[in-house]
Design an enzyme around this catalytic site. Structure first.
Site, mmCIF file in Angstrom:
data_model
loop_
_atom_site.group_PDB
_atom_site.id
_atom_site.type_symbol
_atom_site.label_atom_id
_atom_site.label_comp_id
_atom_site.label_asym_id
_atom_site.label_seq_id
_atom_site.Cartn_x
_atom_site.Cartn_y
_atom_site.Cartn_z
ATOM 1 N N ALA A 106 41.827 -35.843 7.374
ATOM 2 C CA ALA A 106 43.002 -36.460 7.991
ATOM 3 C C ALA A 106 42.710 -36.876 9.433
ATOM 4 O O ALA A 106 43.131 -37.954 9.878
ATOM 5 C CB ALA A 106 44.182 -35.492 7.948
ATOM 6 N N ALA B 46 28.441 -33.952 23.856
ATOM 7 C CA ALA B 46 27.043 -34.415 23.827
ATOM 8 C C ALA B 46 26.023 -33.315 24.063
ATOM 9 O O ALA B 46 24.839 -33.611 24.250
ATOM 10 C CB ALA B 46 26.848 -35.520 24.857
ATOM 11 N N ARG C 270 25.053 -31.103 21.902
ATOM 12 C CA ARG C 270 24.334 -30.735 20.674
ATOM 13 C C ARG C 270 24.623 -31.763 19.582
ATOM 14 O O ARG C 270 25.458 -32.642 19.724
ATOM 15 C CB ARG C 270 24.773 -29.357 20.193
ATOM 16 C CG ARG C 270 26.275 -29.244 20.001
ATOM 17 C CD ARG C 270 26.690 -27.888 19.478
ATOM 18 N NE ARG C 270 28.145 -27.761 19.405
ATOM 19 C CZ ARG C 270 28.775 -26.861 18.681
ATOM 20 N NH1 ARG C 270 28.090 -25.999 17.963
ATOM 21 N NH2 ARG C 270 30.095 -26.802 18.677
ATOM 22 N N TYR D 126 40.205 -32.009 8.269
ATOM 23 C CA TYR D 126 39.121 -32.793 8.867
ATOM 24 C C TYR D 126 39.207 -34.246 8.407
ATOM 25 O O TYR D 126 39.093 -35.182 9.214
ATOM 26 C CB TYR D 126 37.778 -32.177 8.478
ATOM 27 C CG TYR D 126 36.584 -32.858 9.104
ATOM 28 C CD1 TYR D 126 36.200 -32.549 10.404
ATOM 29 C CD2 TYR D 126 35.830 -33.795 8.401
ATOM 30 C CE1 TYR D 126 35.104 -33.164 10.993
ATOM 31 C CE2 TYR D 126 34.734 -34.410 8.973
ATOM 32 C CZ TYR D 126 34.376 -34.100 10.266
ATOM 33 O OH TYR D 126 33.297 -34.706 10.848
ATOM 34 N N ASP E 265 37.534 -30.413 28.336
ATOM 35 C CA ASP E 265 38.088 -30.283 26.998
ATOM 36 C C ASP E 265 38.887 -31.554 26.723
ATOM 37 O O ASP E 265 40.001 -31.723 27.234
ATOM 38 C CB ASP E 265 38.988 -29.053 26.918
ATOM 39 C CG ASP E 265 39.605 -28.863 25.540
ATOM 40 O OD1 ASP E 265 39.380 -29.717 24.650
ATOM 41 O OD2 ASP E 265 40.328 -27.870 25.343
ATOM 42 N N VAL E 266 38.341 -32.457 25.925
ATOM 43 C CA VAL E 266 38.955 -33.772 25.737
ATOM 44 C C VAL E 266 40.267 -33.695 24.955
ATOM 45 O O VAL E 266 41.007 -34.685 24.906
ATOM 46 C CB VAL E 266 37.987 -34.755 25.062
ATOM 47 C CG1 VAL E 266 36.782 -35.007 25.956
ATOM 48 C CG2 VAL E 266 37.542 -34.251 23.687
ATOM 49 N N LYS F 103 39.829 -37.701 10.724
ATOM 50 C CA LYS F 103 38.926 -38.847 10.741
ATOM 51 C C LYS F 103 39.609 -40.104 10.191
ATOM 52 O O LYS F 103 39.314 -41.224 10.625
ATOM 53 C CB LYS F 103 37.655 -38.530 9.945
ATOM 54 C CG LYS F 103 36.795 -37.440 10.565
ATOM 55 C CD LYS F 103 36.341 -37.792 11.974
ATOM 56 C CE LYS F 103 35.354 -36.767 12.525
ATOM 57 N NZ LYS F 103 34.881 -37.116 13.889
ATOM 58 N N SER G 216 33.642 -40.300 10.101
ATOM 59 C CA SER G 216 33.005 -39.691 8.936
ATOM 60 C C SER G 216 33.466 -40.392 7.669
ATOM 61 O O SER G 216 34.589 -40.917 7.609
ATOM 62 C CB SER G 216 33.379 -38.207 8.863
ATOM 63 O OG SER G 216 33.011 -37.629 7.623
ATOM 64 N N ASN H 240 32.702 -38.665 20.466
ATOM 65 C CA ASN H 240 31.975 -37.888 19.464
ATOM 66 C C ASN H 240 32.512 -36.478 19.285
ATOM 67 O O ASN H 240 32.340 -35.884 18.215
ATOM 68 C CB ASN H 240 30.492 -37.816 19.846
ATOM 69 C CG ASN H 240 29.747 -36.776 19.060
ATOM 70 O OD1 ASN H 240 29.399 -36.962 17.895
ATOM 71 N ND2 ASN H 240 29.483 -35.619 19.681
#
Length: 255
Positions: free
Chosen positions: A157, A13, A15, A155, A63-64, A159, A142, A90
Site C-alpha cells: 500500500a 543512504a 545502507r 508495504y 527522520d524524513v 509503495k 517496488s 529512498n
C-alpha cells in the site's frame, strides 16, 4: 561524467539501495548529501567512499517521516553542498505480517516513512527546483506497489501510494522543467528484506523470477542514476520496473 556539477540528496543512504545510489551518483560526478536516521557510522563510511572517489559528500541526520525534519534536511543539503538538482527518495521500512491478527496501527509507521518521507522531502525541495527550472526526483518504489504478496499489505500500500504520487507530481512539476520518475525494484537482498530471501524460501522465490536471480543494489541504483541524468531528459511520470521480469508474467510464469 554525466552528473558533473550536479548536487543530489539521497534519503536512507547509509545502507542497501540508498548507499548504492549515493555511490553511483558520485561516480557520475554528483556531490551527494547522504541522509541517515540512526546509522551515523555507516553514513560516514559512505561519505568516505565518495571522497575516496574524488567527490564531495556530507552525512545529514534526519527522520524524513517528520515534515519539519525533512524540510531541515533539504535546507541543510542545499546549504552544505551549494545547491540541489537531484532528490532520491529512498528511505523505507517494512513491518511484514498478515492483516488478520495485526494491530490496528500496523500500517501507519510503514506509510509514514515509505510514502510520507517522499512526500515531505519532495514538498520541501520542489520550491527550489521549480525556481531554478531544473531538477530530477527519483522515487525508489517496488513491484509490490503494483502486485500483491502474502504479508506485504502495508508495504504494498505504501509503495502503491508512492507510485500514484510519482505520476501526480510529475504532471504538476513538468511545466517547471522538473522530472519525477520511480524505480519499481524487484527482490533485492538488503537489510530490509534479507530474511525473506534466505534459505529455502529464497530459493523458491528465485525460481519464480524469469532471470533466476535477485537484483543487486547496484543494479537498482543504475536505473535510478539513469532517471536522474540527461539520458532520461524526456521521461517523467514513469514507473520503471527493474525486477528480472517478475511482474511481466502471469502467475509464476510456468505451469
Amino acid at each position: 561524467m554525466k552528473l558533473h556539477d550536479r548536487i543530489a540528496l539521497v534519503t536512507g543512504a547509509s545502507r542497501g539501495i540508498g548507499r548504492a545510489v549515493a555511490l553511483a551518483l558520485a561516480r557520475e560526478g554528483a556531490a551527494v548529501a547522504v541522509n541517515y536516521r540512526s546509522r551515523e557510522e555507516d553514513a560516514l563510511a559512505v561519505v568516505k567512499e565518495i571522497e575516496a572517489l574524488g567527490g564531495r559528500a556530507v552525512a545529514l541526520r534526519a527522520d524524513v517521516a517528520d515534515p519539519g525534519a525533512a524540510a531541515d534536511l533539504v535546507a541543510a543539503a542545499t546549504e552544505s553542498l551549494g545547491g540541489l538538482h537531484i532528490l532520491v527518495n529512498n528511505a523505507g521500512i517494512s513491518d511484514d505480517g498478515l492483516v488478520y491478527g495485526r494491530p490496528p496501527g500496523a500500517w501507519l509507521e510503514v506509510m509514514k516513512v515509505n510514502f510520507g518521507g517522499a512526500y515531505h522531502c519532495t514538498s520541501a525541495a520542489m520550491g527550489h527546483l521549480m525556481a531554478q527550472r531544473d531538477g530530477a526526483i527519483v522515487n525508489i518504489s517496488s513491484v509490490m506497489g503494483e502486485r500483491g504478496w502474502i504479508g506485504q499489505a502495508n508495504y504494498s500500500a505504501s509503495k502503491g501510494a508512492l507510485n500514484a504520487f510519482t505520476r501526480s507530481t510529475a504532471v504538476e512539476l513538468a511545466r517547471f522543467g522538473v522530472r519525477v520518475n520511480a524505480v519499481c525494484a524487484g527482490f533485492t537482498p538488503t537489510d530490509l528484506v534479507g530474511s525473506l530471501l534466505e534459505d529455502e524460501t529464497g530459493k523458491r522465490i528465485k525460481k519464480q523470477v524469469p532471470l533466476r536471480s535477485f537484483a543487486a543494489a547496484e543494479q537498482i541504483a543504475a536505473v535510478a542514476v539513469f532517471l536522474a541524468g540527461p539520458d532520461a531528459a524526456y521521461m517523467t511520470g514513469e514507473l520503471v520496473r527493474a525486477d528480472g521480469g517478475f511482474a511481466a508474467q502471469l502467475g509464476v510464469g510456468r505451469p
